[in-house]
Design a protein around this motif. Sequence first.
Motif, mmCIF file in Angstrom:
data_model
loop_
_atom_site.group_PDB
_atom_site.id
_atom_site.type_symbol
_atom_site.label_atom_id
_atom_site.label_comp_id
_atom_site.label_asym_id
_atom_site.label_seq_id
_atom_site.Cartn_x
_atom_site.Cartn_y
_atom_site.Cartn_z
ATOM 1 N N ALA A 433 0.832 -1.210 0.000
ATOM 2 C CA ALA A 433 0.000 0.000 0.000
ATOM 3 C C ALA A 433 0.864 1.258 0.000
ATOM 4 O O ALA A 433 0.561 2.260 0.658
ATOM 5 C CB ALA A 433 -0.958 -0.002 1.194
ATOM 6 N N SER A 461 -7.791 -1.983 -4.014
ATOM 7 C CA SER A 461 -7.155 -2.468 -2.793
ATOM 8 C C SER A 461 -7.492 -1.562 -1.604
ATOM 9 O O SER A 461 -7.776 -2.034 -0.505
ATOM 10 C CB SER A 461 -5.643 -2.541 -2.992
ATOM 11 O OG SER A 461 -4.999 -2.958 -1.809
ATOM 12 N N ALA A 462 -7.472 -0.249 -1.839
ATOM 13 C CA ALA A 462 -7.817 0.695 -0.777
ATOM 14 C C ALA A 462 -9.265 0.504 -0.335
ATOM 15 O O ALA A 462 -9.591 0.571 0.857
ATOM 16 C CB ALA A 462 -7.594 2.128 -1.253
ATOM 17 N N LEU A 463 -10.123 0.231 -1.305
ATOM 18 C CA LEU A 463 -11.534 0.013 -0.988
ATOM 19 C C LEU A 463 -11.718 -1.233 -0.138
ATOM 20 O O LEU A 463 -12.538 -1.260 0.793
ATOM 21 C CB LEU A 463 -12.331 -0.097 -2.288
ATOM 22 C CG LEU A 463 -13.850 0.111 -2.201
ATOM 23 C CD1 LEU A 463 -14.175 1.459 -1.597
ATOM 24 C CD2 LEU A 463 -14.464 -0.016 -3.590
ATOM 25 N N GLN A 465 -9.677 -2.260 1.946
ATOM 26 C CA GLN A 465 -9.198 -1.905 3.284
ATOM 27 C C GLN A 465 -10.098 -0.860 3.953
ATOM 28 O O GLN A 465 -9.722 -0.283 4.982
ATOM 29 C CB GLN A 465 -7.769 -1.366 3.190
ATOM 30 C CG GLN A 465 -6.757 -2.335 2.595
ATOM 31 C CD GLN A 465 -6.639 -3.613 3.394
ATOM 32 O OE1 GLN A 465 -6.633 -3.585 4.627
ATOM 33 N NE2 GLN A 465 -6.560 -4.742 2.697
ATOM 34 N N LYS A 466 -11.262 -0.597 3.358
ATOM 35 C CA LYS A 466 -12.241 0.354 3.897
ATOM 36 C C LYS A 466 -11.731 1.803 3.860
ATOM 37 O O LYS A 466 -12.220 2.652 4.610
ATOM 38 C CB LYS A 466 -12.633 -0.003 5.342
ATOM 39 C CG LYS A 466 -13.051 -1.445 5.547
ATOM 40 C CD LYS A 466 -14.268 -1.811 4.721
ATOM 41 C CE LYS A 466 -14.717 -3.253 4.997
ATOM 42 N NZ LYS A 466 -15.836 -3.664 4.125
ATOM 43 N N ASP A 467 -10.746 2.072 3.004
ATOM 44 C CA ASP A 467 -10.223 3.425 2.871
ATOM 45 C C ASP A 467 -10.915 4.087 1.676
ATOM 46 O O ASP A 467 -10.358 4.200 0.579
ATOM 47 C CB ASP A 467 -8.705 3.387 2.681
ATOM 48 C CG ASP A 467 -8.078 4.769 2.741
ATOM 49 O OD1 ASP A 467 -8.827 5.762 2.741
ATOM 50 O OD2 ASP A 467 -6.832 4.854 2.772
ATOM 51 N N ARG A 468 -12.136 4.540 1.902
ATOM 52 C CA ARG A 468 -12.966 5.076 0.834
ATOM 53 C C ARG A 468 -12.370 6.348 0.226
ATOM 54 O O ARG A 468 -12.400 6.550 -0.986
ATOM 55 C CB ARG A 468 -14.363 5.349 1.390
ATOM 56 C CG ARG A 468 -15.373 5.886 0.382
ATOM 57 C CD ARG A 468 -16.675 6.249 1.090
ATOM 58 N NE ARG A 468 -17.617 6.832 0.161
ATOM 59 C CZ ARG A 468 -18.559 6.158 -0.494
ATOM 60 N NH1 ARG A 468 -18.656 4.859 -0.318
ATOM 61 N NH2 ARG A 468 -19.385 6.765 -1.314
ATOM 62 N N ALA A 469 -11.804 7.198 1.067
ATOM 63 C CA ALA A 469 -11.274 8.479 0.587
ATOM 64 C C ALA A 469 -10.127 8.255 -0.389
ATOM 65 O O ALA A 469 -10.065 8.876 -1.462
ATOM 66 C CB ALA A 469 -10.813 9.325 1.778
ATOM 67 N N THR A 470 -9.191 7.362 -0.023
ATOM 68 C CA THR A 470 -8.064 7.073 -0.921
ATOM 69 C C THR A 470 -8.555 6.441 -2.212
ATOM 70 O O THR A 470 -8.069 6.768 -3.304
ATOM 71 C CB THR A 470 -7.059 6.145 -0.223
ATOM 72 O OG1 THR A 470 -6.542 6.802 0.934
ATOM 73 C CG2 THR A 470 -5.913 5.791 -1.148
ATOM 74 N N ALA A 471 -9.513 5.526 -2.101
ATOM 75 C CA ALA A 471 -10.047 4.866 -3.290
ATOM 76 C C ALA A 471 -10.646 5.883 -4.247
ATOM 77 O O ALA A 471 -10.377 5.864 -5.458
ATOM 78 C CB ALA A 471 -11.093 3.828 -2.885
ATOM 79 N N GLN A 473 -9.968 9.047 -4.489
ATOM 80 C CA GLN A 473 -8.905 9.877 -5.040
ATOM 81 C C GLN A 473 -8.197 9.169 -6.199
ATOM 82 O O GLN A 473 -7.955 9.759 -7.258
ATOM 83 C CB GLN A 473 -7.890 10.221 -3.938
ATOM 84 C CG GLN A 473 -6.662 10.966 -4.424
ATOM 85 C CD GLN A 473 -6.991 12.303 -5.069
ATOM 86 O OE1 GLN A 473 -7.931 12.973 -4.642
ATOM 87 N NE2 GLN A 473 -6.243 12.679 -6.102
#
Length: 617
Positions: A433, A461-463, A465-471, A473
């Motif tokens: 990551a 991959s970010a999604l 990991q529940k990282d919606r903001a990074t996904a 972007q």
Amino acid sequence: MLLGKVFVSLLLSQLVSSPLAAQSPLSKQTTKSEEQAKVRQEIEKRALALVDEAIEGAKSLKLPENRIRIQLNAANLLWLRNEARARALFKEATEYIRELLGEIDPADPLQSVQLTVANWLRSEAIQMISQHDAKLALDFLRATRQPSHSAGRYYGSIDPEAQLEIRLAAQIANKDPEEALRMGEENLSKAFDHEVMNLLNKLQSIDKSVAARFQTAILNQLRNEDLVKNPSAGSVALWMLRSSLQSLRARATQTDTQAITEFQPQVSPGEDNLKELIGILLPLLLNNTQAASLQYRGYVINSRVYIGYSMDMLRQLQPFMAEIEKLAPMQATALCKAWAQFEKNNEAVNGPMGKIRELLQSGTLDELLESISKAPADMRDNLYQQAAWKAMNQGDTERAYQILNEKISDPMARNQMLLNLDRQKLTRAGERANLDEMRRLLPRLPSIEDRINVLIEFATSALEQKDRATALQLFSEAQLLMGNKAQSYSQLYAQIRLAQALRKIDPARGFAIIEALVAQFNELAAAAAVMNGFDVQYFKDGEMVVYGGNQLVQVLQQAARELGPLARGNFDRAAQIVEQLQLNEARLTACLALSESVLSTESSNEDSDDAETESNN
């Protein structure tokens, strides 16, 4: 403990008696499930209406191949929901294909093209129908069969019609093993290859007495075959011998049950037949010098390839030499001598390569590089690439680049290997990551679509990991790279992939991407009509060949299929996008592709998630 039980009892009694019990989480969940079921039923109903629209609309198409393909796909889609109608459509398609084949004029200069199209349709139909009803597929196969030209076939060739019949026999065996046996015996001499063994396997699992009779038929056919000239028959003989020897060993030890399951048949041909089978195979296994002009399926096989083929077969028998020695000691001695000679020759030729393979696995990088420098010149580039991967796997990235830059002589090969190394580093960055590393390496990728795909992978991959903001972007960066219009087919596919990735996180953007793609398809289709025949035959008699295999049609079908998951959240929007297709034949094709995606089992499993996501956006 008692006070605890009393407390729980009182609490439960209050919940049951309270009016709020009707609003319990379980009750709410049940209501939600019922609502979702109603939504699914409504969407399925509307998807089926699109299928009806495609079936009816196909009647107005000029090209018989377009009409037939839409009809076949509709029947395939309807089978689980309306089998009677699907059967009727398949039978109607049978008549259309027979007519199409019957109208082909042997004197027509385009006869071969017409025959190819008709045979493609026939093959697709058999594949579709056999998934549902093997007997119906067999009826179709026979009803659309053309006059045979097998008299001019060369020895050892496979009759594709007979091969298809044996393949269908394996499916028919579930309901009628006797009929499957009859079909197998009837076609054995015309299609003696792996399909024969697949049928024997199937009969083994259903009726061992029928399997034993088919095994006898196979042995009789082997007695009449020249295995040196017919390698397909040799493969059948080898398979039967290996599987029988394995079963023999397993029965002797009574412990190797896994091996019994792995190797078939379990019906033994008997020791006398096994001895004969070894004798039948022996000329093939020992004939290492007579193949300089051997012809197989129209190709000339040189002696080196043939020796490799026979030695590979001999290698497969090595684990069973103990059993072979008991059954046929003289033949076993000859096989052992042949194998010893092969190993001696192989060691003389490949000894240095054996050392390199060992160093690739367990040696140091310096030892490996030293050994590669002494290898044949034509092999070094490939070996240096493997050395670079070894350095990469050891975490020494700079050494990997150094090896490729300094040791690879071919500049094109070097650039390709460096690109592969960059991609490998990007993969590693994704696993960690590491967005900074990814953005640093991204410009090294030569194509925009490659960069887009990497961004999509990182965003996905970010999604996860529940990282919606990074996904979001990263998805935005990918969309920015795309620009307003794709410049190649690969970029169109990248757009579809982005829409797919946005399905759950931002379906509105997913719809917008597919809608823009449909608009560009209309432009490309108009351009294809002008360019028709200069590069690809997109149109015939003024109508686009919608199942012709060209990339333009493939993009359309894939985009329409991607609308399926989005349609579960907003069917009206999906249907409106399909309606924007200007060509009637393209619109009907998209209707079927969309319906297939909506109605698929995989799609149904995602209904609740997608519908919920759409409602939240």
